[in-house]
Design an enzyme around this catalytic site. Structure first.
Site, PDB file in Angstrom:
ATOM      1  N   ASP A   8       0.812  -1.214   0.000  1.00 32.36           N
ATOM      2  CA  ASP A   8       0.000   0.000   0.000  1.00 32.36           C
ATOM      3  C   ASP A   8       0.849   1.270   0.000  1.00 32.36           C
ATOM      4  OD1 ASP A   8      -2.967  -1.013   0.384  1.00 32.36           O
ATOM      5  OD2 ASP A   8      -1.701  -2.238   1.677  1.00 32.36           O
ATOM      6  N   HIS A  85      -6.180  -0.905  -6.439  1.00 37.90           N
ATOM      7  CA  HIS A  85      -5.903   0.433  -6.971  1.00 37.90           C
ATOM      8  C   HIS A  85      -5.062   0.396  -8.244  1.00 37.90           C
ATOM      9  CE1 HIS A  85      -7.406   3.552  -4.112  1.00 37.90           C
ATOM     10  NE2 HIS A  85      -7.559   2.480  -3.357  1.00 37.90           N
ATOM     11  N   HIS A 155      -3.273  -9.573  -1.670  1.00 41.06           N
ATOM     12  CA  HIS A 155      -3.853  -8.254  -1.402  1.00 41.06           C
ATOM     13  C   HIS A 155      -5.370  -8.408  -1.308  1.00 41.06           C
ATOM     14  CE1 HIS A 155      -3.717  -3.775  -1.558  1.00 41.06           C
ATOM     15  NE2 HIS A 155      -4.964  -3.942  -1.981  1.00 41.06           N
ATOM     16  N   HIS A 186      -3.648  -4.381   1.678  1.00 45.02           N
ATOM     17  CA  HIS A 186      -5.014  -3.892   1.510  1.00 45.02           C
ATOM     18  C   HIS A 186      -5.468  -3.099   2.730  1.00 45.02           C
ATOM     19  CE1 HIS A 186      -9.122  -3.375   0.274  1.00 45.02           C
ATOM     20  NE2 HIS A 186      -9.590  -4.076   1.275  1.00 45.02           N
TER      21      HIS A 186
END
Length: 380
Positions: A8, A85, A155, A186
């Site tokens: 992340d 993302h 993730h 995550h």
């Protein structure tokens, strides 16, 4: 074998649309790379959301390219999975391909062997693909027994840590058991516990990406895990980064806000921080809101710390009727902000939705209107 677990990083993210906040993330990422080199790790395991978007800005790509170059120059390999993302829509190419970063598990489980250690990875899957995700994870145990040590890179949300319907894809019972280290991404807060034949960890985000992470940062810091796989059990070291811009959530009553805020700002002037902080100032209402309170607070901030605070937000909270919220409920509400952010894929909109939710769930329509006004004023 020593590995670094990071996740992340969200390179390219601009909190509040500020250049400084985009650069803060690059600073934290480069500090993490410095630590990996200093610790002489063999492999960097990145558990997803390397970039904040599958189409990151040029500077994010450049920062990533230079960091990968430094790792390779020091003989350090890097393995990653895609997060939600940085997963491209449709069948587009992920930005990692430009940098020759190996991506594991796109659509199915991948296995890579490095110095006798098996690295298993599967990229983010949601919705109708969760059944496939569980099916692929069910294959791991049989394969993991072929290696003296095994690492799983995933993730995804796990119910134990994100206990809201629709927020998680896996439960602990869905995970393989023959793994020495479970490198998860995550969830932005750090977690670590014994599981299977080793340890399960979320390394968390490397910077404070939403208001809900402020208390987590104060308690656990932001950073990476360094994992030594040589012993019977992995030896895990939590390393916190120092290049984090401080963020503070300050809560005052209307009657005390001026004096208490003044004391906080005086302390800030006497003990300046390496990076100017971000402040969120909550003022509890004791009756009808008094506009002069807001004016006094803003005047105080402009007068005392015009260059010592990067950004501040002032919010009036509460109502004429006291509301009691338990510590457990507060924890759940904090996690809920992450869900809004993930749904909108935008920190600002997610934060706006979360603030409106908190106001309107208690019938505070006036507060909701003020939140919308502040949002619209901030876009001018």
């Amino acid at each position: 074998m020593r590995i670094a677990h990071i996740s992340d990083t969200h390179l390219g993210y601009r909190q509040y649309n500020l250049d400084e906040r985009e650069n803060d993330i690059y600073d934290a990422f480069n500090e993490a790379v410095d630590i990996m080199i200093e610790e002489r790790v063999d492999v960097v395991v990145h558990a997803g959301d390397f970039f904040d978007t599958p189409r990151p800005p040029i500077k994010a790509l450049y920062v990533a390219k230079e960091a990968i170059k430094r790792l390779h120059e020091n003989g350090i390999k890097i393995l990653t999975v895609l997060g939600e993302h940085d997963t491209p829509k449709r069948r587009a190419m992920p930005p990692h391909k430009l940098l020759d970063i190996p991506i594991l598990g796109i659509g199915e489980l991948s296995v890579v062997e490095v110095n006798g250690v098996g690295f298993f990875g599967i990229s983010n899957m949601k919705g109708k693909r969760v059944d496939l995700l569980k099916q692929e994870l069910s294959k791991v145990d049989a394969l993991a027994n072929r290696y003296p040590k095994a690492v799983l890179i995933v993730h995804q949300g796990i119910k134990k840590y994100l206990p809201f319907e629709g927020a998680y894809e896996l439960e602990l019972g869905d995970l393989p058991k023959e793994i020495d280290y479970y490198a998860f991404g995550h969830i932005h807060r750090r977690t670590f516990e014994k599981f299977g034949r080793g340890y399960l960890a979320y390394s968390g985000s490397i910077e404070i990406l939403s208001r809900s992470e402020i208390n987590d940062w104060k308690r656990d810091g932001k950073g990476i895990y360094i994992v030594d796989l040589e012993g019977d059990l992995p030896e895990v070291h939590k390393i916190s980064l120092q290049q984090i811009r401080p963020q503070f959530e300050l809560s005052y009553s209307e009657s005390d806000v001026i004096e208490e805020l003044k004391a906080f700002l005086y302390n800030l002037l006497k003990n300046p921080l390496d990076k100017s902080p971000i402040l969120r100032i909550n003022i509890s209402r004791e009756g009808i809101r008094k506009p002069e309170i807001l004016e006094k607070v803003q005047y105080l901030l402009r007068k005392m710390v015009p260059e010592k605070v990067l950004r501040y937000d002032v919010h009036f909270v509460g109502s004429d009727t006291p509301i009691t919220i338990t510590a457990e409920e507060l924890g759940k509400i904090a996690d809920l902000e992450e869900l809004f952010i993930e749904y909108f894929r935008d920190e600002t909109l997610g934060h706006l939705a979360f603030e409106l939710y908190k106001s309107l769930q208690y019938g505070d329509v006036e507060g909701g209107i003020e939140i919308c006004k502040e949002y619209l004023e901030g876009r001018k």
